[in-house]
Write an enzyme that holds these catalytic residues in place. Structure first.
Site, PDB file in Angstrom:
ATOM      1  N   HIS A 341       0.860  -1.180   0.000  1.00 52.86           N
ATOM      2  CA  HIS A 341       0.000   0.000   0.000  1.00 52.86           C
ATOM      3  C   HIS A 341       0.895   1.229   0.000  1.00 52.86           C
ATOM      4  CE1 HIS A 341      -3.439  -2.495   0.662  1.00 52.86           C
ATOM      5  NE2 HIS A 341      -3.159  -2.790   1.920  1.00 52.86           N
ATOM      6  N   CYS A 384      -0.542   2.701  -4.290  1.00 52.16           N
ATOM      7  CA  CYS A 384      -1.287   3.936  -4.510  1.00 52.16           C
ATOM      8  C   CYS A 384      -0.410   5.123  -4.176  1.00 52.16           C
ATOM      9  CB  CYS A 384      -2.541   3.972  -3.631  1.00 52.16           C
ATOM     10  SG  CYS A 384      -3.960   3.214  -4.401  1.00 52.16           S
TER      11      CYS A 384
END
Length: 512
Positions: A341, A384
């Site tokens: 992430h 991301c």
């Protein structure tokens, strides 16, 4: 959103270096004694409001400042975008072309050049220690050594230190002699806003099956953790500059570029960090598909691959330092792939703590890893880099709370021979399929397999990856993604063609 809330949201998106850049750009519109006390975006915005430079009805100056420092994603908070700001600059811009020229010099000067410039300047020792190039420019202005009408000292210095950057000064002078100062210099569109994406008008026939779900590579929980104000952090910040493509490299020039030597005893190390289990964030289903594809492809290309899983933030740093300390003298290159992430400029450890991407890369600068000097260092990040998307019912976000603070910007070191391949542009989500892996990593592996045997260089391969990923969409045709490469490579990087063909079942033609 009311005006003050909007300003607070923008401040959350600014890092320490951004504040210093904004303060420098505002030196002609705000009193310098007022700027000295500014330590945050909120304080700067308050000064601008007090001087009636921005208001609820007119905040173009703020948009102009964000545009100049390349924070285009934050323009959305102002209800505008890069194209609109660029169009309105000639008649609404308040930052002088002189100030922008100085800022552009600071963004493009290398660490080695900074040292040479300081050596040439007749500064006292106290003005040379631990100074950024912006600090140097401020000191020159304080001493009236440079002014809007007199940049001769800079010309003399850059003739000796960096003739390429001298072009920035020459274009500024040429522009000033022919046009009004408020008009944005043409060179700034080349240097400040290099083209980082491929515009695609056609629809992609390859879409996800409606029965499948896309997962957004987003941070689960972001803890407020201020950047450490110690010497080490400061040194890292001073070594780095904003992410950008090398503006001097054109397609025509690249054809004549030299090749990196890829004929040493060993090809190099490839470190793959695969984080799929987190203390609070959702499990990254399908990440094993990406890690396996990367392992097979880079082994096929001759690298010694090591995969490590579910590392906390400090474990990531320790593992990176371990590879930094290895002897790379008999190796051609270094590759690092991180699957996790993330948020703008950071990747997430399995403990949900952030690690700055620029910190990771800074361990491999020539001063930190001498045996990799003059050799290509490649970093591929699947994570991301923000929260912008157009969600549909087929998408679920890994995030459980809204992003509160953005403290880092994705940067590549000023030193040469780096390449950073990001799965998405700053401020946006990246997508991963539960069973097939991520759009970006699968496209990267597929194109390496297909294009290396053709003798294509790495930048041509990444351009094809850009195109392939840009054509992807979710089952409802809503979600899109745009990767973003940046680099300071000085030569073409072409992997030698392996002696054996790649097994076709590793990266399927229909992989995302």
């Amino acid at each position: 959103m009311d005006f003050n809330s909007m300003l607070l949201s923008i401040d959350d998106g600014l890092g320490r270096e951004d504040i210093e850049a904004l303060k420098f750009l505002c030196r002609d519109v705000l009193r310098k004694n007022k700027l000295l006390s500014v330590r945050s975006g909120q304080e700067l915005f308050q000064q601008l409001k007090t001087e009636d430079l921005i208001s609820e009805d007119d905040f173009f100056l703020l948009a102009e400042l964000l545009y100049i420092i390349n924070h285009h994603s934050l323009l959305r908070d102002l209800g505008t975008n890069k194209e609109n700001v660029q169009k309105d600059l000639p008649h609404q811009g308040k930052i002088s072309s002189y100030r922008r020229m100085l800022y552009e010099l600071s963004e493009n000067v290398t660490g080695d050049d900074e040292k040479r410039i300081l050596f040439l300047l007749p500064f006292q020792k106290k003005h040379k220690e631990n100074k950024t190039f912006l600090d140097v420019l401020c000191q020159l202005e304080k001493e009236n050594s440079i002014t809007e009408d007199n940049v001769g000292l800079l010309e003399d210095i850059f003739k000796k230190v960096s003739p390429d950057l001298l072009k920035i000064i020459e274009k500024y002078k040429e522009r000033e002699n022919n046009l009004q100062p408020s008009a944005p210099p043409e060179y700034e569109h080349e240097l400040i806003n290099p083209p980082l994406s491929i515009q695609v008008s056609s629809k992609n026939n390859e879409s996800w099956n409606e029965e499948t779900e896309d997962l957004i590579e987003h941070i689960g929980t972001i803890h407020e953790e201020a950047e450490k104000e110690d010497d080490k952090s400061g040194n890292i910040d001073n070594q780095l500059s904003d992410l950008r493509l090398n503006p001097e490299i054109t397609p025509q020039a690249s054809l004549k570029m030299e090749l990196y030597d890829m004929n040493r005893k060993h090809r190099g190390y490839c470190l793959i960090i695969d984080n799929y289990i987190f203390a609070k964030g959702k499990r990254r289903e399908g990440s094993d598909k990406d890690a396996g594809a990367l392992r097979d492809v880079f082994k096929w290309l001759g690298l010694d691959v090591e995969i490590v899983e579910n590392l906390g933030s400090e474990e990531i740093r320790d593992r990176i330092k371990k590879f930094k300390s290895k002897d790379h003298s008999e190796r051609d290159c270094f590759v690092c792939c991180i699957l996790t992430h993330g948020e703008s400029g950071t990747v997430l450890g399995s403990d949900d703590e952030e690690v700055s991407i620029r910190e990771i890369m800074s361990y491999f600068t020539p001063t930190s890893c001498l045996s990799l000097a003059l050799k290509p260092k490649l970093f591929f990040i699947q994570a991301c880099q923000g929260r912008y998307t157009h969600p549909s019912s087929k998408v679920e976000a890994d995030a459980t709370v809204p992003v509160e603070h953005k403290k880092y910007i994705v940067n590549v070191p000023k030193e040469a021979d780096f390449l950073l391949g990001m799965s998405t542009v700053d401020g946006y989500f990246a997508y991963r399929h539960r069973t097939e892996g991520s759009w970006y990593i699968q496209a990267l592996c597929k194109n390496l397999v297909e294009m290396v045997p053709r003798g294509e260089d790495i930048l041509s391969i990444l351009t094809k990856v850009n195109k392939d990923v840009s054509l992807k969409e979710d089952s409802e045709g809503i979600l899109k993604q745009m990767p973003q490469p940046s680099y300071t490579l000085l030569k073409k990087l072409i992997f030698p063609v392996p002696n054996v063909p790649f097994k076709p079942n590793i990266c399927q033609e229909n992989s995302p």
